[in-house]
Scaffold this active site. Sequence first.
Site, short mmCIF file in Angstrom:
data_model
loop_
_atom_site.label_atom_id
_atom_site.label_comp_id
_atom_site.label_asym_id
_atom_site.label_seq_id
_atom_site.Cartn_x
_atom_site.Cartn_y
_atom_site.Cartn_z
CB SER A 28 -0.93 0.01 1.22
OG SER A 28 -0.17 -0.03 2.43
CG ASN A 117 -4.53 -3.83 12.55
OD1 ASN A 117 -4.04 -3.87 11.43
ND2 ASN A 117 -4.95 -4.91 13.19
CB THR A 162 -41.94 21.52 -9.16
OG1 THR A 162 -42.26 20.29 -8.51
CG2 THR A 162 -43.16 22.00 -9.92
CG HIS A 163 -42.54 16.97 -10.60
ND1 HIS A 163 -42.10 15.81 -10.00
CD2 HIS A 163 -43.41 17.54 -9.71
CE1 HIS A 163 -42.69 15.67 -8.82
NE2 HIS A 163 -43.48 16.70 -8.63
CB SER A 181 -28.05 23.52 -9.50
OG SER A 181 -28.54 22.90 -10.65
CE LYS A 187 -18.53 27.82 -20.29
NZ LYS A 187 -17.29 27.12 -19.99
CG ASN A 189 -20.66 24.66 -24.97
OD1 ASN A 189 -21.64 23.98 -25.20
ND2 ASN A 189 -20.06 25.39 -25.89
CD GLU A 194 -22.15 20.12 -19.56
OE1 GLU A 194 -21.20 19.52 -20.10
OE2 GLU A 194 -23.03 20.75 -20.19
CE1 TYR A 221 -7.37 -1.06 9.25
CE2 TYR A 221 -6.18 -3.12 8.96
CZ TYR A 221 -6.52 -1.86 8.51
OH TYR A 221 -6.01 -1.40 7.32
CD GLN A 226 -3.65 -2.47 1.64
OE1 GLN A 226 -2.98 -2.90 2.57
NE2 GLN A 226 -3.41 -2.81 0.37
#
Length: 363
Positions: A28, A117, A162-163, A181, A187, A189, A194, A221, A226
Amino acid sequence: MSSSDNTKLWGGRFTGSVDPVMMQYNESLTFDRVFYSQDIRGSIAYARANTHTGILTQHEFSEIERGLKQVQKEWENNTFEVRPEVDEDIHTANERRLGEVIGKEIAGKLHTGRSRNDQVATDMRLWLRDHLDKLEGYLVDFLRVIAARAEKEIEAVMPGYTHLQRAQPIRWSHWMLMYGSSLMPQKKNPDSLELLRGKSGRVFGQMAGLMMSVKGIPSTYNKDLQESVEPMLDHVKTVGDSLQIATGVLSTLAIRPENMLKALTPDMLATDLADYLVRKGVPFRETHHISGQVVALAEKVGKPMDKLSLEELQGVDKRFEKNVMEVFDYQKSVEMRSAKGGTSKSAVMEQIEAVKTALSGGR
């Protein structure tokens, strides 16, 4: 190199060499090396505590502290030499190097009374504590931008949804205080927004993955855990980056109040029409039905609701009076929503002040 130099902590349980695939599957250090500082800080604190219990002498503690601080500098200067054949994780790497710096006799006492651990849990908690402070700072910056823009642009009115359908008029400021949101009209794009929306799936998936890993293990543990480290590291980075991107977007976007106003249509005031009758004592269930009839009439005659005549409205229900035309006012509509959490100017300002108070620590 002697055979003892190649011994891992669990090597004494097996004879012969370990399968290289298993070595890679188990290691690890490639990702938990980010805990080097927390692991060293935790080890120094643990050694200091063991001087009080008599497990370590003051001299031994001083040597351990000196050695670990040197190891930390090597990590910081990128001069720490990893030995893949023995450095299974950050804990064994640090302890191995400590032994080389101060000698194995004293370094070997560091591990007395604790397991890896313990170190895993401690390191993760310390690392998270450090990074949660950073995330809190990013979140505070984001909330400050929201509050500032909500206050500055409180006059802008837009459709609420709404909906996925346009519903009642609300203030842009009210919408901003609801949720950061990807529907912001800044803009054509909105790549950054996104990506933010997409990243939410990534972090939720990490949470689901960890829950799946944890649900089948017994108490205390287990090595399964891990699998919590890599998602945690990515999760914290993703959340931190996302908050900074959202803050940047929100602080630089330009709203278009005139387009927001154009997006409003009289049918969004159907609920206001129902409320008008409620104030005249008509039961809401009945007013809701009457309001729907008015909407249907407007569609039938091909006119917006606010262009229907009083006679046409009274043809639906005689309780409509001349002052019903006052209902068709978007600013009046939002001002009628003055309950706590509503979209009136006073209600929104109350929300803004609540955010400001929270950001100032309640003062």
